[in-house]
Motif scaffolding. Structure first.
Motif, PDB file in Angstrom:
ATOM      1  N   PRO A  40       0.820  -1.226   0.000  1.00 33.71           N
ATOM      2  CA  PRO A  40       0.000   0.000   0.000  1.00 33.71           C
ATOM      3  C   PRO A  40       0.846   1.265   0.000  1.00 33.71           C
ATOM      4  O   PRO A  40       0.393   2.325  -0.450  1.00 33.71           O
ATOM      5  N   THR A  41       2.112   1.156   0.437  1.00 34.19           N
ATOM      6  CA  THR A  41       2.996   2.324   0.400  1.00 34.19           C
ATOM      7  C   THR A  41       3.429   2.636  -1.029  1.00 34.19           C
ATOM      8  O   THR A  41       3.857   3.742  -1.334  1.00 34.19           O
ATOM      9  N   GLU A  46      -6.560   3.987  -2.854  1.00 31.48           N
ATOM     10  CA  GLU A  46      -7.430   4.796  -3.729  1.00 31.48           C
ATOM     11  C   GLU A  46      -7.113   4.546  -5.209  1.00 31.48           C
ATOM     12  O   GLU A  46      -7.991   4.606  -6.061  1.00 31.48           O
ATOM     13  N   SER A  47      -5.840   4.272  -5.511  1.00 33.44           N
ATOM     14  CA  SER A  47      -5.476   4.054  -6.920  1.00 33.44           C
ATOM     15  C   SER A  47      -5.787   2.625  -7.356  1.00 33.44           C
ATOM     16  O   SER A  47      -5.709   2.315  -8.529  1.00 33.44           O
ATOM     17  N   ASN A  48      -6.077   1.759  -6.393  1.00 37.49           N
ATOM     18  CA  ASN A  48      -6.266   0.344  -6.701  1.00 37.49           C
ATOM     19  C   ASN A  48      -7.421  -0.194  -5.866  1.00 37.49           C
ATOM     20  O   ASN A  48      -7.277  -1.190  -5.157  1.00 37.49           O
ATOM     21  N   PRO A  49      -8.594   0.478  -5.956  1.00 38.60           N
ATOM     22  CA  PRO A  49      -9.669   0.153  -4.997  1.00 38.60           C
ATOM     23  C   PRO A  49     -10.156  -1.292  -5.123  1.00 38.60           C
ATOM     24  O   PRO A  49     -10.661  -1.843  -4.164  1.00 38.60           O
TER      25      PRO A  49
END
Ligand code: ADP
Ligand code: MG
Length: 499
Positions: A40-41, A46-49
């Motif tokens: 996630p870092t 949000e870019s990969n919901p």
């Protein structure tokens, strides 16, 4: 002596060569599934919901040199190591409540499956003329990266002969001449262990009888899915066995133990087809190794449900405990009672001596003990690492930080740690890695070789039904980093060229 191999390796890359290699490795990784889910870092939620993205596993551009003698010793000793832990189970049986409660009720399954990985470094202190093999740790639960490490060996093998017959992907180097990584059968070996357990389970114990299956129990937010799927695919495509994956948090929702049946078969109802029922022959845990896998009482209940069922566990609670660092420390002791010998009473003394040679000195921190003395003195602490008793990763305390750390916690907690002498890997090793976020990093590295083994034995009587060695893992980390896990982001997957 052996050091000179490292001094001019890997051959330097000009910008065009580097760009070519990086592009080739990136594409190869996607095409062949040498992938992980992004951290996630790196890719924000949000870019990969919908969680559709994956990226290359961190991987080195070159295979790393590794002393042939050490590799051969590591593979030769694996089946002895597999066998060592059978009786250790008994030795620590009082430590665990889950085990106690199931024991009170009585185990209904005496078969036990181990999928192990023994991790080593090529110990190369400046005063030694040849490197020797030293064990870092022995993993008895969720031994991972068998799936991806075989792919890295294939990637480097292809690059060494690319294009075929006229290789130019790498600049030339003496180590590349008619040399490729040793065969890596990790996927075949680990899957064969699971398939053997499935077969040994035998016919359904339910009435009416049910089809049997293998169940992988996995963590929520697992990033290393494709490594697990490599074994899954081998089991379904080659062994033609039904295999399912289930989140550990859903065990109690989708499995049950038929308590009216004294054999206690474990029944699995797939959430996507609840009217179908399978009887689980073998539970393969890729979870439940770290405290963070047990968030609520429900998780302990779920582990207990698996443990008390008729399914063959890989591993059982006891076998998991046998991998704890405190057990390795006790086995490595050369003063006092010879525990190693008592667990390997049928083993050739010569082989036992070779096994013992792979142990680095390890100590508990008992009052007036040598361990305490070494750990509290900053001069001697500098040559040691302090490890918590359990597995899991990312929790070690290194070198001069040890005395300060111990003084910061209550003395009553010191018994939860063991002290281990540092292994000295070759000092001149270098490599270049393509990280999962696309960054390319080169520099001084430390390599850690893992060797896989599987064993199936009957706890009632200790008869060994299957004991195999096969497959390996090379992980390479930057030298200035102490910790070593790939999943934790410190290491890259690598392969080896023997010299
Ligand atoms: P875990 O993987 O359970 O965290 P390890 O024993 O594998 O625990 O330690 C983590 C990392 O620390 C290893 O991968 C290795 O890089 C380093 N390490 C552990 N023990 C030693 C040692 N005796 N000498 C040098 N490095 C070590
Ligand atoms: Mg480790």
């Amino acid at each position: 002596m052996g050091e000179s191999v490292y001094s001019n390796y890997p051959p330097p890359l000009n910008p065009a060569q580097k760009a070519f290699l990086v592009t080739t490795v990136k594409d190869w990784a996607v095409q062949n599934g040498l992938m992980v889910r992004p951290a996630p870092t790196f890719v924000a939620k949000e870019s990969n919901p919908h969680g559709v993205l994956a990226t290359n596993a961190p991987v080195t551009l070159f295979p790393s040199p590794f002393p042939r003698t050490c590799f051969e010793e590591a593979t030769a000793l694996q089946t002895v190591y597999n066998q060592l832990l059978i009786d250790v189970d008994d030795f620590i049986s009082r430590l665990w409540n889950v085990h106690q409660s199931v024991k009170n009720e009585g185990y209904t399954q005496t078969l036990s499956l181990g999928l192990y990985r023994s991790d080593y470094m090529a110990h190369s202190p400046s005063d030694a003329s040849t490197p020797s093999l030293k064990q870092v740790e022995f993993n008895t639960i969720s031994s991972s990266f068998g799936g991806l490490s075989s792919l890295v060996a294939s990637l480097h093998t292809e690059l060494l002969d690319s294009p075929p017959g006229h290789p130019i992907a790498y600049p030339s180097h003496p180590l590349f001449e008619s040399n490729v990584p040793p065969e890596n059968t990790a996927v075949e070996t680990l899957s064969a262990g699971l398939a053997t357990a499935h077969k040994a389970y035998g016919l359904s114990k339910s009435t009416p009888s049910l089809p049997t299956c293998i169940l992988f129990v996995v963590q929520e937010n697992e990033r290393n899915t494709f490594d697990q799927l490599a074994l899954f695919k081998q089991l379904t495509k080659v062994h033609k066995l039904p295999v399912f994956r289930l989140l550990s948090s859903q065990i109690l929702d989708h499995t049950s133990v038929q308590s009216s049946n004294p054999s206690r078969p474990l029944i699995y109802r797939p959430p996507h087809s609840p009217e179908s029922q399978f009887e689980v022959s073998t539970v393969y845990l890729r979870c439940f190794y770290a405290p963070s896998d047990y968030n609520t009482e429900r998780d302990w209940e779920a582990r207990t449900q698996l443990e008390r069922s008729a399914a063959i566990k890989c591993p059982t609670v006891l076998n998991q405990l046998a991998g704890c660092k405190v057990v390795q420390q006790v086995l490595a002791e050369d003063a006092g009672p010879n525990h190693l010998a008592s667990f390997l009473d049928n083993t050739d003394p010569h082989v036992m001596a070779r096994l013992r040679k792979t142990f680095a000195p390890q100590y508990d921190l008992s009052t007036n003990g040598r361990g305490r003395e070494l750990a509290l003195n900053p001069d001697t602490a500098a040559n040691h690492v302090l490890k918590p008793q359990r597995e899991g990763g990312g929790n070690n305390i290194y070198k001069t930080a040890i005395p300060e750390f111990l003084n910061s916690i209550p003395e009553s907690e010191w018994k939860r740690w063991i002290l281990m002498e540092l292994i000295t890997p070759p000092s001149e090793a270098k490599n270049v890695a393509l990280r999962s976020d696309g960054e390319v990093l080169g520099g001084d590295v430390i390599g850690e070789l893992g060797v896989y083994g599987t064993i199936l034995w009957d706890q009632a009587g200790g008869k060994v039904l299957h004991n195999e060695q096969g497959g390996w893992l090379m992980r390479t980390k930057a030298k200035d980093v102490n910790e070593g896990g790939v999943a934790t982001g410190f290491s890259s997957l690598d392969s080896i060229l023997l010299f």
